[in-house]
Design a protein around this motif. Structure first.
Motif, PDB file in Angstrom:
ATOM      1  N   GLY A  13       0.820  -1.216   0.000  1.00  0.00           N
ATOM      2  CA  GLY A  13       0.000   0.000   0.000  1.00  0.00           C
ATOM      3  C   GLY A  13       0.850   1.260   0.000  1.00  0.00           C
ATOM      4  O   GLY A  13       0.537   2.236  -0.689  1.00  0.00           O
ATOM      5  N   GLU A  14       1.920   1.240   0.745  1.00  0.00           N
ATOM      6  CA  GLU A  14       2.820   2.394   0.800  1.00  0.00           C
ATOM      7  C   GLU A  14       3.494   2.617  -0.560  1.00  0.00           C
ATOM      8  O   GLU A  14       3.621   3.752  -1.030  1.00  0.00           O
ATOM      9  CB  GLU A  14       3.878   2.156   1.877  1.00  0.00           C
ATOM     10  N   LYS A  15       3.888   1.535  -1.213  1.00  0.00           N
ATOM     11  CA  LYS A  15       4.518   1.652  -2.534  1.00  0.00           C
ATOM     12  C   LYS A  15       3.528   2.189  -3.565  1.00  0.00           C
ATOM     13  O   LYS A  15       3.887   3.019  -4.403  1.00  0.00           O
ATOM     14  CB  LYS A  15       5.076   0.301  -2.974  1.00  0.00           C
ATOM     15  N   ILE A  16       2.279   1.742  -3.498  1.00  0.00           N
ATOM     16  CA  ILE A  16       1.251   2.249  -4.417  1.00  0.00           C
ATOM     17  C   ILE A  16       1.004   3.729  -4.143  1.00  0.00           C
ATOM     18  O   ILE A  16       0.921   4.536  -5.069  1.00  0.00           O
ATOM     19  CB  ILE A  16      -0.050   1.427  -4.293  1.00  0.00           C
ATOM     20  N   ARG A  17       0.868   4.091  -2.873  1.00  0.00           N
ATOM     21  CA  ARG A  17       0.661   5.499  -2.515  1.00  0.00           C
ATOM     22  C   ARG A  17       1.798   6.368  -3.028  1.00  0.00           C
ATOM     23  O   ARG A  17       1.577   7.431  -3.612  1.00  0.00           O
ATOM     24  CB  ARG A  17       0.527   5.648  -0.996  1.00  0.00           C
ATOM     25  N   ASP A  18       3.035   5.918  -2.832  1.00  0.00           N
ATOM     26  CA  ASP A  18       4.185   6.685  -3.304  1.00  0.00           C
ATOM     27  C   ASP A  18       4.153   6.843  -4.817  1.00  0.00           C
ATOM     28  O   ASP A  18       4.429   7.922  -5.338  1.00  0.00           O
ATOM     29  CB  ASP A  18       5.494   6.023  -2.876  1.00  0.00           C
ATOM     30  N   ARG A  19       3.812   5.771  -5.548  1.00  0.00           N
ATOM     31  CA  ARG A  19       3.734   5.862  -7.004  1.00  0.00           C
ATOM     32  C   ARG A  19       2.639   6.839  -7.421  1.00  0.00           C
ATOM     33  O   ARG A  19       2.815   7.661  -8.317  1.00  0.00           O
ATOM     34  CB  ARG A  19       3.458   4.493  -7.638  1.00  0.00           C
ATOM     35  N   LEU A  20       1.469   6.781  -6.756  1.00  0.00           N
ATOM     36  CA  LEU A  20       0.380   7.698  -7.074  1.00  0.00           C
ATOM     37  C   LEU A  20       0.806   9.145  -6.882  1.00  0.00           C
ATOM     38  O   LEU A  20       0.611   9.988  -7.758  1.00  0.00           O
ATOM     39  CB  LEU A  20      -0.841   7.396  -6.208  1.00  0.00           C
ATOM     40  N   HIS A  21       1.395   9.448  -5.741  1.00  0.00           N
ATOM     41  CA  HIS A  21       1.774  10.823  -5.414  1.00  0.00           C
ATOM     42  C   HIS A  21       2.964  11.332  -6.229  1.00  0.00           C
ATOM     43  O   HIS A  21       3.028  12.521  -6.551  1.00  0.00           O
ATOM     44  CB  HIS A  21       2.079  10.968  -3.921  1.00  0.00           C
ATOM     45  N   ASN A  22       3.894  10.459  -6.539  1.00  0.00           N
ATOM     46  CA  ASN A  22       5.121  10.902  -7.198  1.00  0.00           C
ATOM     47  C   ASN A  22       5.121  10.733  -8.719  1.00  0.00           C
ATOM     48  O   ASN A  22       5.914  11.387  -9.398  1.00  0.00           O
ATOM     49  CB  ASN A  22       6.329  10.178  -6.613  1.00  0.00           C
ATOM     50  N   VAL A  23       4.231   9.875  -9.245  1.00  0.00           N
ATOM     51  CA  VAL A  23       4.229   9.624 -10.689  1.00  0.00           C
ATOM     52  C   VAL A  23       2.836   9.822 -11.282  1.00  0.00           C
ATOM     53  O   VAL A  23       2.628  10.695 -12.121  1.00  0.00           O
ATOM     54  CB  VAL A  23       4.731   8.189 -11.008  1.00  0.00           C
ATOM     55  N   ASP A  24       1.881   9.019 -10.863  1.00  0.00           N
ATOM     56  CA  ASP A  24       0.570   8.989 -11.515  1.00  0.00           C
ATOM     57  C   ASP A  24      -0.162  10.329 -11.466  1.00  0.00           C
ATOM     58  O   ASP A  24      -0.794  10.721 -12.448  1.00  0.00           O
ATOM     59  CB  ASP A  24      -0.318   7.898 -10.907  1.00  0.00           C
ATOM     60  N   PHE A  25      -0.117  11.025 -10.371  1.00  0.00           N
ATOM     61  CA  PHE A  25      -0.817  12.310 -10.251  1.00  0.00           C
ATOM     62  C   PHE A  25      -0.170  13.402 -11.099  1.00  0.00           C
ATOM     63  O   PHE A  25      -0.736  14.467 -11.286  1.00  0.00           O
ATOM     64  CB  PHE A  25      -0.902  12.764  -8.800  1.00  0.00           C
ATOM     65  N   HIS A  26       1.025  13.138 -11.617  1.00  0.00           N
ATOM     66  CA  HIS A  26       1.751  14.124 -12.417  1.00  0.00           C
ATOM     67  C   HIS A  26       1.849  13.719 -13.885  1.00  0.00           C
ATOM     68  O   HIS A  26       2.540  14.374 -14.664  1.00  0.00           O
ATOM     69  CB  HIS A  26       3.163  14.326 -11.855  1.00  0.00           C
ATOM     70  N   THR A  27       1.164  12.628 -14.266  1.00  0.00           N
ATOM     71  CA  THR A  27       1.241  12.105 -15.617  1.00  0.00           C
ATOM     72  C   THR A  27      -0.128  12.171 -16.271  1.00  0.00           C
ATOM     73  O   THR A  27      -1.125  11.763 -15.670  1.00  0.00           O
ATOM     74  CB  THR A  27       1.718  10.625 -15.582  1.00  0.00           C
ATOM     75  N   LYS A  28      -0.182  12.683 -17.503  1.00  0.00           N
ATOM     76  CA  LYS A  28      -1.449  12.755 -18.226  1.00  0.00           C
ATOM     77  C   LYS A  28      -1.941  11.334 -18.498  1.00  0.00           C
ATOM     78  O   LYS A  28      -1.194  10.483 -18.960  1.00  0.00           O
ATOM     79  CB  LYS A  28      -1.276  13.501 -19.543  1.00  0.00           C
ATOM     80  N   ILE A  29      -3.215  11.103 -18.192  1.00  0.00           N
ATOM     81  CA  ILE A  29      -3.798   9.775 -18.346  1.00  0.00           C
ATOM     82  C   ILE A  29      -4.584   9.697 -19.646  1.00  0.00           C
ATOM     83  O   ILE A  29      -5.320  10.613 -19.994  1.00  0.00           O
ATOM     84  CB  ILE A  29      -4.731   9.457 -17.166  1.00  0.00           C
ATOM     85  N   GLU A  30      -4.416   8.595 -20.359  1.00  0.00           N
ATOM     86  CA  GLU A  30      -5.229   8.314 -21.534  1.00  0.00           C
ATOM     87  C   GLU A  30      -6.421   7.502 -21.042  1.00  0.00           C
ATOM     88  O   GLU A  30      -6.284   6.363 -20.629  1.00  0.00           O
ATOM     89  CB  GLU A  30      -4.426   7.489 -22.542  1.00  0.00           C
ATOM     90  N   TRP A  31      -7.621   8.114 -21.048  1.00  0.00           N
ATOM     91  CA  TRP A  31      -8.825   7.418 -20.600  1.00  0.00           C
ATOM     92  C   TRP A  31      -9.375   6.565 -21.721  1.00  0.00           C
ATOM     93  O   TRP A  31      -9.306   6.920 -22.885  1.00  0.00           O
ATOM     94  CB  TRP A  31      -9.879   8.416 -20.146  1.00  0.00           C
ATOM     95  N   TRP A  32      -9.956   5.465 -21.363  1.00  0.00           N
ATOM     96  CA  TRP A  32     -10.563   4.569 -22.334  1.00  0.00           C
ATOM     97  C   TRP A  32     -12.074   4.606 -22.165  1.00  0.00           C
ATOM     98  O   TRP A  32     -12.576   4.741 -21.055  1.00  0.00           O
ATOM     99  CB  TRP A  32     -10.079   3.134 -22.115  1.00  0.00           C
ATOM    100  N   GLY A  33     -12.803   4.480 -23.247  1.00  0.00           N
ATOM    101  CA  GLY A  33     -14.229   4.236 -23.176  1.00  0.00           C
ATOM    102  C   GLY A  33     -15.146   5.430 -23.272  1.00  0.00           C
ATOM    103  O   GLY A  33     -16.359   5.260 -23.230  1.00  0.00           O
TER     104      GLY A  33
END
Length: 106
Positions: A13-33
């Motif tokens: 959970g800590e690793k996922i949180r760190d990835r979300l805060h440090n990478v995913d929240f700063h990366t443009k997401i390609e939404w599907w559907g």
């Protein structure tokens, strides 16, 4: 080297949180559907809504891109509208059915 005695789910959970805060929240997401629909032919439109919903689920499962991120147990790329709006599948209801569903219950 220190040994981490915490349960593995806390570490994951800590690793996922760190990835979300440090990478995913700063990366443009390609939404599907967003523009996906099964209502492209007249034969499908004649099916009962429960059959159309099943076809929409089938379409989603066959076509949604799969993205597996480190440490996650649930994978896939959600539709943008599935985030708290309850629109996980592509369009399957006819416009008149959507309007009827919007009416308040008597």
């Amino acid at each position: 080297m220190a040994i981490d005695n915490r349960p593995s789910y806390l570490i994951r959970g800590e690793k996922i949180r760190d990835r979300l805060h440090n990478v995913d929240f700063h990366t443009k997401i390609e939404w599907w559907g967003q523009n996906e629909t099964i209502l492209t032919n007249e034969e499908v439109k004649k099916e009962p809504i429960v059959v159309r919903k099943a076809l929409a689920i089938q379409h989603t499962l066959r076509n949604m891109p799969v993205k597996i991120k480190d440490h996650e147990l649930i994978v896939g790329i959600p539709t943008m509208l599935s985030l708290a709006l309850g629109k996980e599948f592509c369009a399957f209801a006819l416009p008149e059915e959507v309007e009827e569903a919007k009416k308040p219950a008597v």
